[in-house]
Design an enzyme around this catalytic site. Structure first.
Site, short mmCIF file in Angstrom:
data_model
loop_
_atom_site.label_atom_id
_atom_site.label_comp_id
_atom_site.label_asym_id
_atom_site.label_seq_id
_atom_site.Cartn_x
_atom_site.Cartn_y
_atom_site.Cartn_z
CG ASN A 1 -1.67 1.25 1.45
OD1 ASN A 1 -1.80 2.05 0.53
ND2 ASN A 1 -2.22 1.43 2.65
CD1 TRP A 2 3.70 1.26 -2.78
CD2 TRP A 2 3.98 2.64 -4.53
NE1 TRP A 2 4.68 0.73 -3.59
CE2 TRP A 2 4.86 1.55 -4.67
CE3 TRP A 2 3.98 3.63 -5.52
CZ2 TRP A 2 5.75 1.43 -5.76
CZ3 TRP A 2 4.86 3.50 -6.61
CH2 TRP A 2 5.72 2.42 -6.71
CE LYS A 3 0.34 3.38 4.89
NZ LYS A 3 0.25 3.55 6.32
CG HIS B 1 -5.69 1.68 5.31
ND1 HIS B 1 -5.27 2.59 6.25
CD2 HIS B 1 -4.65 0.86 5.08
CE1 HIS B 1 -4.00 2.33 6.56
NE2 HIS B 1 -3.60 1.28 5.86
CD GLU C 1 -2.81 5.31 6.96
OE1 GLU C 1 -2.77 5.38 5.72
OE2 GLU C 1 -1.87 4.85 7.65
CD GLU D 1 -3.30 -2.69 7.36
OE1 GLU D 1 -2.23 -2.93 6.82
OE2 GLU D 1 -3.92 -1.63 7.20
N GLY E 1 2.77 1.98 10.76
CA GLY E 1 3.76 3.05 10.64
C GLY E 1 4.47 3.41 11.93
CB SER F 1 5.42 -2.05 11.98
OG SER F 1 4.98 -0.73 12.27
N GLY G 1 2.87 -1.15 4.23
CA GLY G 1 2.92 0.25 3.85
C GLY G 1 4.33 0.68 3.48
N GLY G 2 5.02 1.26 4.45
CA GLY G 2 6.34 1.86 4.20
C GLY G 2 7.32 0.95 3.48
C1 PEP Z 1 -0.54 0.03 5.94
O1 PEP Z 1 -0.54 1.15 5.50
O2 PEP Z 1 -1.49 -0.71 5.64
C2 PEP Z 1 0.56 -0.40 6.79
C3 PEP Z 1 0.49 -1.58 7.34
O3 PEP Z 1 1.62 0.47 6.95
P1 PEP Z 1 3.08 0.12 7.55
O4 PEP Z 1 3.53 -1.18 6.93
O5 PEP Z 1 3.94 1.27 7.14
O6 PEP Z 1 2.93 0.00 9.03
#
Ligand code: PEP
Length: 252
Positions: free
Chosen positions: A13-15, A97, A99, A167, A173, A212, A233-234
Protein backbone atom coordinates in the site's frame (compact mmCIF):
# COMPACT_ATOMS: atom_id res chain seq x y z
CA UNK A 1 -11.25 -33.87 3.94
CA UNK A 2 -8.68 -31.23 4.88
CA UNK A 3 -9.74 -27.58 4.81
CA UNK A 4 -9.01 -25.56 1.69
CA UNK A 5 -5.77 -23.60 2.05
CA UNK A 6 -5.77 -19.86 1.44
CA UNK A 7 -3.54 -18.51 -1.31
CA UNK A 8 -0.63 -16.34 -0.22
CA UNK A 9 -0.54 -12.64 -1.00
CA UNK A 10 2.08 -9.94 -0.46
CA UNK A 11 0.31 -6.61 -0.90
CA UNK A 12 1.90 -3.17 -0.89
CA UNK A 13 0.00 0.00 0.00
CA UNK A 14 1.87 3.06 -1.27
CA UNK A 15 -0.65 5.41 0.43
CA UNK A 16 -0.13 9.04 -0.70
CA UNK A 17 3.38 8.35 -1.97
CA UNK A 18 4.72 8.07 -5.47
CA UNK A 19 5.07 9.96 -8.73
CA UNK A 20 5.76 8.63 -12.23
CA UNK A 21 9.46 8.19 -11.45
CA UNK A 22 8.48 5.78 -8.65
CA UNK A 23 7.20 3.28 -11.21
CA UNK A 24 10.81 2.13 -11.57
CA UNK A 25 10.42 0.48 -8.15
CA UNK A 26 7.38 -1.46 -9.39
CA UNK A 27 9.10 -2.67 -12.55
CA UNK A 28 12.23 -3.58 -10.56
CA UNK A 29 10.08 -5.70 -8.25
CA UNK A 30 8.41 -7.43 -11.19
CA UNK A 31 11.83 -8.22 -12.68
CA UNK A 32 12.91 -9.82 -9.40
CA UNK A 33 9.88 -12.16 -9.43
CA UNK A 34 9.26 -13.36 -13.01
CA UNK A 35 7.62 -16.56 -11.66
CA UNK A 36 6.59 -15.81 -8.05
CA UNK A 37 5.33 -18.61 -5.82
CA UNK A 38 2.90 -16.18 -4.18
CA UNK A 39 0.58 -13.44 -5.41
CA UNK A 40 2.09 -9.94 -5.43
CA UNK A 41 0.07 -6.73 -5.42
CA UNK A 42 0.97 -3.04 -5.44
CA UNK A 43 -1.64 -0.38 -4.63
CA UNK A 44 -0.31 3.02 -5.71
CA UNK A 45 -2.17 6.34 -5.38
CA UNK A 46 -5.02 6.75 -7.88
CA UNK A 47 -2.88 8.88 -10.22
CA UNK A 48 -0.51 5.94 -10.75
CA UNK A 49 -2.97 3.06 -11.15
CA UNK A 50 -3.18 3.28 -14.95
CA UNK A 51 0.51 3.99 -15.58
CA UNK A 52 1.56 1.27 -13.14
CA UNK A 53 -0.80 -1.24 -14.75
CA UNK A 54 0.72 -0.34 -18.13
CA UNK A 55 4.28 -0.59 -16.80
CA UNK A 56 3.55 -4.00 -15.22
CA UNK A 57 1.58 -5.39 -18.16
CA UNK A 58 2.66 -8.98 -18.79
CA UNK A 59 4.34 -9.26 -15.39
CA UNK A 60 3.22 -11.28 -12.36
CA UNK A 61 2.62 -8.21 -10.17
CA UNK A 62 -1.00 -7.06 -9.88
CA UNK A 63 -2.19 -3.50 -9.34
CA UNK A 64 -4.91 -2.24 -7.03
CA UNK A 65 -6.56 0.96 -5.87
CA UNK A 66 -6.60 2.23 -2.28
CA UNK A 67 -10.32 3.07 -2.18
CA UNK A 68 -13.39 3.31 -4.39
CA UNK A 69 -16.78 4.98 -4.08
CA UNK A 70 -19.84 2.89 -3.26
CA UNK A 71 -21.70 4.30 -6.28
CA UNK A 72 -20.94 3.43 -9.90
CA UNK A 73 -20.93 7.06 -11.11
CA UNK A 74 -22.38 10.48 -10.36
CA UNK A 75 -21.82 13.78 -8.59
CA UNK A 76 -19.03 12.79 -6.19
CA UNK A 77 -16.20 15.23 -6.76
CA UNK A 78 -12.78 13.78 -6.15
CA UNK A 79 -13.95 10.18 -5.89
CA UNK A 80 -13.35 7.26 -8.20
CA UNK A 81 -15.58 4.26 -8.83
CA UNK A 82 -14.73 0.57 -8.81
CA UNK A 83 -15.43 0.45 -12.54
CA UNK A 84 -12.91 3.27 -13.13
CA UNK A 85 -10.28 1.26 -11.27
CA UNK A 86 -11.01 -1.76 -13.46
CA UNK A 87 -10.81 0.48 -16.53
CA UNK A 88 -7.41 1.73 -15.33
CA UNK A 89 -6.11 -1.85 -15.05
CA UNK A 90 -6.67 -2.64 -11.37
CA UNK A 91 -7.55 -6.12 -10.11
CA UNK A 92 -7.86 -5.28 -6.41
CA UNK A 93 -8.96 -2.42 -4.15
CA UNK A 94 -8.11 -1.78 -0.49
CA UNK A 95 -11.27 -0.87 1.45
CA UNK A 96 -11.78 0.39 4.99
CA UNK A 97 -8.12 1.11 5.73
CA UNK A 98 -7.92 2.67 9.19
CA UNK A 99 -6.55 5.88 7.67
CA UNK A 100 -9.70 6.18 5.56
CA UNK A 101 -11.88 5.30 8.53
CA UNK A 102 -10.12 8.04 10.56
CA UNK A 103 -9.53 10.70 7.87
CA UNK A 104 -12.81 10.31 5.96
CA UNK A 105 -15.21 9.03 8.61
CA UNK A 106 -15.73 5.71 6.85
CA UNK A 107 -18.03 3.50 8.86
CA UNK A 108 -18.40 -0.28 8.67
CA UNK A 109 -21.61 0.28 6.71
CA UNK A 110 -19.84 2.42 4.11
CA UNK A 111 -17.08 -0.19 3.83
CA UNK A 112 -19.70 -2.90 3.25
CA UNK A 113 -21.34 -0.81 0.49
CA UNK A 114 -17.94 -0.27 -1.12
CA UNK A 115 -17.24 -4.00 -0.90
CA UNK A 116 -20.45 -4.66 -2.81
CA UNK A 117 -19.49 -2.06 -5.46
CA UNK A 118 -16.00 -3.53 -5.83
CA UNK A 119 -17.32 -7.08 -6.10
CA UNK A 120 -19.90 -6.11 -8.71
CA UNK A 121 -17.17 -4.45 -10.78
CA UNK A 122 -15.06 -7.61 -10.60
CA UNK A 123 -12.39 -6.25 -8.25
CA UNK A 124 -10.93 -8.27 -5.39
CA UNK A 125 -11.65 -6.25 -2.21
CA UNK A 126 -8.96 -6.16 0.50
CA UNK A 127 -11.11 -5.28 3.51
CA UNK A 128 -9.17 -3.89 6.48
CA UNK A 129 -10.05 -4.26 10.16
CA UNK A 130 -8.10 -3.48 13.32
CA UNK A 131 -8.33 -2.27 16.88
CA UNK A 132 -6.97 0.93 18.41
CA UNK A 133 -4.48 0.83 21.28
CA UNK A 134 -7.22 1.86 23.72
CA UNK A 135 -9.40 -1.03 22.56
CA UNK A 136 -6.53 -3.53 22.90
CA UNK A 137 -5.64 -2.27 26.36
CA UNK A 138 -9.29 -2.56 27.39
CA UNK A 139 -9.31 -6.22 26.31
CA UNK A 140 -11.78 -5.51 23.52
CA UNK A 141 -9.73 -6.64 20.52
CA UNK A 142 -11.60 -9.80 19.48
CA UNK A 143 -15.00 -8.16 19.99
CA UNK A 144 -13.98 -5.14 17.92
CA UNK A 145 -12.62 -7.29 15.08
CA UNK A 146 -15.71 -9.55 15.06
CA UNK A 147 -17.98 -6.50 14.88
CA UNK A 148 -15.94 -4.89 12.11
CA UNK A 149 -15.94 -8.13 10.10
CA UNK A 150 -19.64 -8.60 10.62
CA UNK A 151 -20.61 -5.05 9.60
CA UNK A 152 -17.94 -4.30 6.97
CA UNK A 153 -18.68 -7.40 4.89
CA UNK A 154 -21.93 -7.89 2.97
CA UNK A 155 -23.71 -11.24 2.98
CA UNK A 156 -22.96 -11.71 -0.71
CA UNK A 157 -19.20 -11.86 -1.17
CA UNK A 158 -17.09 -13.57 -3.81
CA UNK A 159 -15.13 -16.00 -1.66
CA UNK A 160 -12.69 -16.55 -4.52
CA UNK A 161 -11.72 -12.87 -4.49
CA UNK A 162 -12.23 -11.55 -0.96
CA UNK A 163 -9.10 -10.72 1.06
CA UNK A 164 -9.08 -9.59 4.72
CA UNK A 165 -6.28 -7.55 6.30
CA UNK A 166 -5.91 -7.39 10.08
CA UNK A 167 -4.13 -4.14 10.83
CA UNK A 168 -3.92 -3.02 14.46
CA UNK A 169 -4.18 0.77 14.18
CA UNK A 170 -1.39 1.23 16.72
CA UNK A 171 1.01 -0.92 14.66
CA UNK A 172 0.66 1.00 11.40
CA UNK A 173 3.76 3.05 10.64
CA UNK A 174 4.94 2.90 14.25
CA UNK A 175 7.51 0.10 14.19
CA UNK A 176 5.49 -1.69 16.90
CA UNK A 177 3.90 -5.05 16.23
CA UNK A 178 1.71 -7.29 18.38
CA UNK A 179 3.27 -10.44 19.78
CA UNK A 180 3.02 -13.47 17.50
CA UNK A 181 0.56 -14.97 20.01
CA UNK A 182 -1.64 -11.88 19.71
CA UNK A 183 -1.53 -12.05 15.89
CA UNK A 184 -2.39 -15.78 15.98
CA UNK A 185 -5.27 -15.18 18.38
CA UNK A 186 -6.86 -12.60 16.08
CA UNK A 187 -6.22 -14.52 12.85
CA UNK A 188 -7.57 -17.80 14.27
CA UNK A 189 -10.64 -15.95 15.52
CA UNK A 190 -11.15 -14.21 12.17
CA UNK A 191 -10.94 -17.57 10.36
CA UNK A 192 -13.51 -19.11 12.69
CA UNK A 193 -15.80 -16.08 12.38
CA UNK A 194 -15.62 -16.12 8.58
CA UNK A 195 -16.18 -19.89 8.32
CA UNK A 196 -19.13 -19.54 10.67
CA UNK A 197 -20.70 -16.93 8.40
CA UNK A 198 -19.72 -18.05 4.89
CA UNK A 199 -19.06 -21.78 5.30
CA UNK A 200 -16.02 -23.92 4.47
CA UNK A 201 -15.15 -21.77 1.45
CA UNK A 202 -13.97 -19.09 3.90
CA UNK A 203 -10.94 -21.28 4.65
CA UNK A 204 -9.62 -20.05 1.31
CA UNK A 205 -9.83 -16.34 2.14
CA UNK A 206 -6.30 -14.91 2.46
CA UNK A 207 -5.91 -13.32 5.91
CA UNK A 208 -3.17 -10.70 5.75
CA UNK A 209 -1.41 -9.16 8.72
CA UNK A 210 -0.53 -5.45 8.38
CA UNK A 211 1.36 -3.03 10.60
CA UNK A 212 5.12 -2.40 10.51
CA UNK A 213 5.96 -5.53 8.51
CA UNK A 214 9.61 -5.36 7.41
CA UNK A 215 12.00 -7.81 5.74
CA UNK A 216 13.46 -8.53 9.20
CA UNK A 217 10.20 -9.58 10.91
CA UNK A 218 8.27 -11.00 7.96
CA UNK A 219 9.37 -14.65 8.30
CA UNK A 220 8.18 -15.02 11.88
CA UNK A 221 4.89 -13.29 11.12
CA UNK A 222 4.32 -15.58 8.10
CA UNK A 223 4.99 -18.63 10.28
CA UNK A 224 2.09 -17.59 12.53
CA UNK A 225 -1.22 -19.45 12.51
CA UNK A 226 -3.67 -18.36 9.79
CA UNK A 227 -1.39 -15.61 8.45
CA UNK A 228 -1.47 -15.91 4.65
CA UNK A 229 0.50 -12.80 3.78
CA UNK A 230 0.87 -9.13 4.56
CA UNK A 231 -0.44 -5.70 3.73
CA UNK A 232 2.67 -3.53 3.79
CA UNK A 233 2.92 0.25 3.85
CA UNK A 234 6.34 1.86 4.20
CA UNK A 235 8.36 -1.22 3.28
CA UNK A 236 6.49 -1.64 -0.02
CA UNK A 237 7.80 1.60 -1.51
CA UNK A 238 11.23 0.25 -2.43
CA UNK A 239 11.69 -2.97 -4.40
CA UNK A 240 14.77 -3.78 -2.30
CA UNK A 241 12.64 -3.83 0.89
CA UNK A 242 9.44 -5.34 -0.46
CA UNK A 243 11.31 -8.13 -2.25
CA UNK A 244 12.60 -9.35 1.13
CA UNK A 245 9.01 -9.64 2.36
CA UNK A 246 7.87 -11.41 -0.82
CA UNK A 247 10.78 -13.89 -0.49
CA UNK A 248 9.90 -14.55 3.15
CA UNK A 249 6.32 -15.33 2.09
CA UNK A 250 7.53 -17.63 -0.70
CA UNK A 251 9.58 -19.53 1.87
CA UNK A 252 6.86 -19.68 4.54
C1 PEP B 1 -0.54 0.03 5.94
O1 PEP B 1 -0.54 1.15 5.50
O2 PEP B 1 -1.49 -0.71 5.64
C2 PEP B 1 0.56 -0.40 6.79
C3 PEP B 1 0.49 -1.58 7.34
O3 PEP B 1 1.62 0.47 6.95
P1 PEP B 1 3.08 0.12 7.55
O4 PEP B 1 3.53 -1.18 6.93
O5 PEP B 1 3.94 1.27 7.14
O6 PEP B 1 2.93 0.00 9.03
Amino acid sequence: MSAQKARKLAAGNWKMNGIKASLAEATALAEMFPEPKVDILLCPPATLVAPMAAALFGSKVDVGGQDCHMKASGAHTGDISAEMLVDAGADYVILGHSERRADHGETDHIVAEKTIAATMAGLAPVVCVGETLEQREAGETLGVIRKQLSASLPDAVDLEKLVIAYEPVWAIGTGKIPTLEQIAEVHDDMRATLVDRYGDGANGIPLLYGGSVKPGNAAEIFATSNVDGALVGGASLKAADFSGIVKALEEA
